[in-house]
Write an enzyme that holds these catalytic residues in place. Sequence first.
Site, PDB file in Angstrom:
ATOM      1  N   ARG A   1      -7.389  33.978  60.730  1.00  0.00           N
ATOM      2  CA  ARG A   1      -6.847  34.934  59.757  1.00  0.00           C
ATOM      3  C   ARG A   1      -5.684  34.307  58.971  1.00  0.00           C
ATOM      4  NH1 ARG A   1      -2.352  37.107  57.733  1.00  0.00           N
ATOM      5  NH2 ARG A   1      -1.453  37.136  59.820  1.00  0.00           N
TER       6      ARG A   1
ATOM      7  N   CYS B   1       0.539  27.861  51.990  1.00  0.00           N
ATOM      8  CA  CYS B   1       0.636  28.926  51.002  1.00  0.00           C
ATOM      9  C   CYS B   1       0.478  28.306  49.629  1.00  0.00           C
ATOM     10  CB  CYS B   1       1.974  29.652  51.123  1.00  0.00           C
ATOM     11  SG  CYS B   1       2.116  30.942  49.889  1.00  0.00           S
TER      12      CYS B   1
HETATM   13  N1  COA Z   1      -9.048  47.329  52.127  1.00  0.00           N
HETATM   14  C1  COA Z   1      -9.851  47.496  51.051  1.00  0.00           C
HETATM   15  N2  COA Z   1      -9.503  48.237  49.984  1.00  0.00           N
HETATM   16  C2  COA Z   1      -8.306  48.836  50.010  1.00  0.00           C
HETATM   17  C3  COA Z   1      -7.434  48.693  51.095  1.00  0.00           C
HETATM   18  C4  COA Z   1      -7.839  47.898  52.190  1.00  0.00           C
HETATM   19  N3  COA Z   1      -7.055  47.703  53.254  1.00  0.00           N
HETATM   20  N4  COA Z   1      -6.317  49.394  50.835  1.00  0.00           N
HETATM   21  C5  COA Z   1      -6.485  49.976  49.639  1.00  0.00           C
HETATM   22  N5  COA Z   1      -7.690  49.645  49.133  1.00  0.00           N
HETATM   23  C6  COA Z   1      -8.256  50.080  47.853  1.00  0.00           C
HETATM   24  C7  COA Z   1      -8.128  51.578  47.677  1.00  0.00           C
HETATM   25  O1  COA Z   1      -9.220  52.214  48.272  1.00  0.00           O
HETATM   26  C8  COA Z   1      -8.089  51.718  46.176  1.00  0.00           C
HETATM   27  O2  COA Z   1      -9.417  51.584  45.705  1.00  0.00           O
HETATM   28  P1  COA Z   1      -9.886  52.388  44.391  1.00  0.00           P
HETATM   29  O3  COA Z   1      -9.018  51.825  43.293  1.00  0.00           O
HETATM   30  O4  COA Z   1     -11.317  52.028  44.298  1.00  0.00           O
HETATM   31  O5  COA Z   1      -9.595  53.819  44.720  1.00  0.00           O
HETATM   32  C9  COA Z   1      -7.340  50.464  45.739  1.00  0.00           C
HETATM   33  O6  COA Z   1      -7.458  49.522  46.820  1.00  0.00           O
HETATM   34  C10 COA Z   1      -5.880  50.690  45.447  1.00  0.00           C
HETATM   35  O7  COA Z   1      -5.262  51.324  46.548  1.00  0.00           O
HETATM   36  P2  COA Z   1      -3.692  51.284  46.773  1.00  0.00           P
HETATM   37  O8  COA Z   1      -3.355  52.021  48.018  1.00  0.00           O
HETATM   38  O9  COA Z   1      -3.010  51.697  45.499  1.00  0.00           O
HETATM   39  O10 COA Z   1      -3.445  49.753  47.073  1.00  0.00           O
HETATM   40  P3  COA Z   1      -2.586  48.689  46.251  1.00  0.00           P
HETATM   41  O11 COA Z   1      -3.311  48.267  45.039  1.00  0.00           O
HETATM   42  O12 COA Z   1      -1.182  49.165  46.141  1.00  0.00           O
HETATM   43  O13 COA Z   1      -2.625  47.450  47.250  1.00  0.00           O
HETATM   44  C11 COA Z   1      -2.663  46.688  49.547  1.00  0.00           C
HETATM   45  C12 COA Z   1      -1.978  47.555  48.500  1.00  0.00           C
HETATM   46  C13 COA Z   1      -1.845  46.748  50.787  1.00  0.00           C
HETATM   47  C14 COA Z   1      -4.055  47.198  49.798  1.00  0.00           C
HETATM   48  C15 COA Z   1      -2.779  45.226  49.049  1.00  0.00           C
HETATM   49  O14 COA Z   1      -1.536  44.826  48.543  1.00  0.00           O
HETATM   50  C16 COA Z   1      -3.197  44.281  50.134  1.00  0.00           C
HETATM   51  O15 COA Z   1      -4.311  44.295  50.617  1.00  0.00           O
HETATM   52  N6  COA Z   1      -2.308  43.374  50.564  1.00  0.00           N
HETATM   53  C17 COA Z   1      -2.615  42.448  51.620  1.00  0.00           C
HETATM   54  C18 COA Z   1      -1.449  41.602  51.882  1.00  0.00           C
HETATM   55  C19 COA Z   1      -1.738  40.596  52.967  1.00  0.00           C
HETATM   56  O16 COA Z   1      -2.749  40.571  53.633  1.00  0.00           O
HETATM   57  N7  COA Z   1      -0.787  39.694  53.143  1.00  0.00           N
HETATM   58  C20 COA Z   1      -0.905  38.660  54.097  1.00  0.00           C
HETATM   59  C21 COA Z   1      -0.772  39.130  55.493  1.00  0.00           C
HETATM   60  S1  COA Z   1       0.821  39.641  55.923  1.00  0.00           S
HETATM   61 ZN    ZN Z   2       2.036  33.967  59.217  1.00  0.00          ZN
END
Ligand code: COA
Ligand code: ZN
Length: 303
Positions: free
Chosen positions: A15, A243
């Site tokens: 991951r 990164c």
């Molecule tokens: N998996 C898949 N889709 C997701 C999701 C998830 N975990 N969380 C939200 N979505 C979808 C929603 O269903 C929504 O879809 P739609 O537009 O079709 O309705 C869309 O994403 C936007 O949702 P929202 O809650 O506004 O999310 P966002 O755009 O603010 O994004 C995160 C927030 C958290 C989902 C995103 O920033 C993210 O996945 N970050 C991951 C960071 C990460 O893994 N970092 C490294 C590890 S620490």
């Molecule tokens: Zn880490």
Amino acid sequence: MELPTRVSLREVGPRDGLQNEDPVPTAAKIRLLDALSATGVGRIEAVSFVHPKAIPQMADADEVWAGATHRDGVRYSALVPNSTGARRALAAGFRELEVVVSASEAHNQANVNRSVAESLDDIAALIDLVHNDSGPVPATVEVIVSTSFGCPFVGDVEPARVASIVDRVMADGADRIAFGDTTGMATPRRVTDVLEAVRASQPDLDVLLHFHNTRGTALANILIALQYGVTQFDASVGGLGGCPFAPGATGNVATEEVVHMLHDMDIDTGIDLLALIEVARLAQELVGHELPSGVLKAGPRLR
Ligand code: COA
Ligand code: ZN
């Protein structure tokens, strides 16, 4: 000095490692997971259920998990950023989830697009969801407090801030706590400061530490944490990861470097070091470039 005689390592290469490499095919991810499962490692963070646009490398999480061997005796977990991710992880069959919140406001915004306060409210709801909707033996939630030892945007993070996040999520029902050194800013001094601050209000809490070796301090951090009685650490095979947005960044401390050091100190991990080194070689092949692990390059000290 009293040191633990056994340490629980969680392999996060599939991951945290792969999310920071150029995307590899689903089949390669499955091969890596299966190879790791056969090393004796007790825990593996297999995938994350995040937005595929945020982390395209994890877009095939369902396929990877469905294709991988789920080996008896290995605890597999998935990282999620929010309740949507938690539902996906539960639907895929995961019983151990990790949800992440940053101690630093700026990093939390960059990572999950919301304030720390919003994340903490989300996490409280997520914990309820996971505990209540996951069957007769409830699934569990670990809260990973990232940037606990420093933030790439704002610099130092107050240990008291880290401790107050821990107090909040424990009150909300978190099952486990981890501290993430997201960009390798931890040093033994910072590790001590955070552990002391957290212990002041949570004296009996077992924590897991997650170090990146960006500045070469990861093994030193682990050594000092062992002296504090910490017995759980993340590591990634070969030191996989990095990164794309931070020049010079490296992955997590290499699992085989940790195992090599611990075994020489008579601290048991359950892992077959030589088998793990072979998996590090495989990981190197799969990502197509040299990995930073010294133990991968040189072998164990008595080879
Ligand atoms: N998996 C898949 N889709 C997701 C999701 C998830 N975990 N969380 C939200 N979505 C979808 C929603 O269903 C929504 O879809 P739609 O537009 O079709 O309705 C869309 O994403 C936007 O949702 P929202 O809650 O506004 O999310 P966002 O755009 O603010 O994004 C995160 C927030 C958290 C989902 C995103 O920033 C993210 O996945 N970050 C991951 C960071 C990460 O893994 N970092 C490294 C590890 S620490
Ligand atoms: Zn880490």
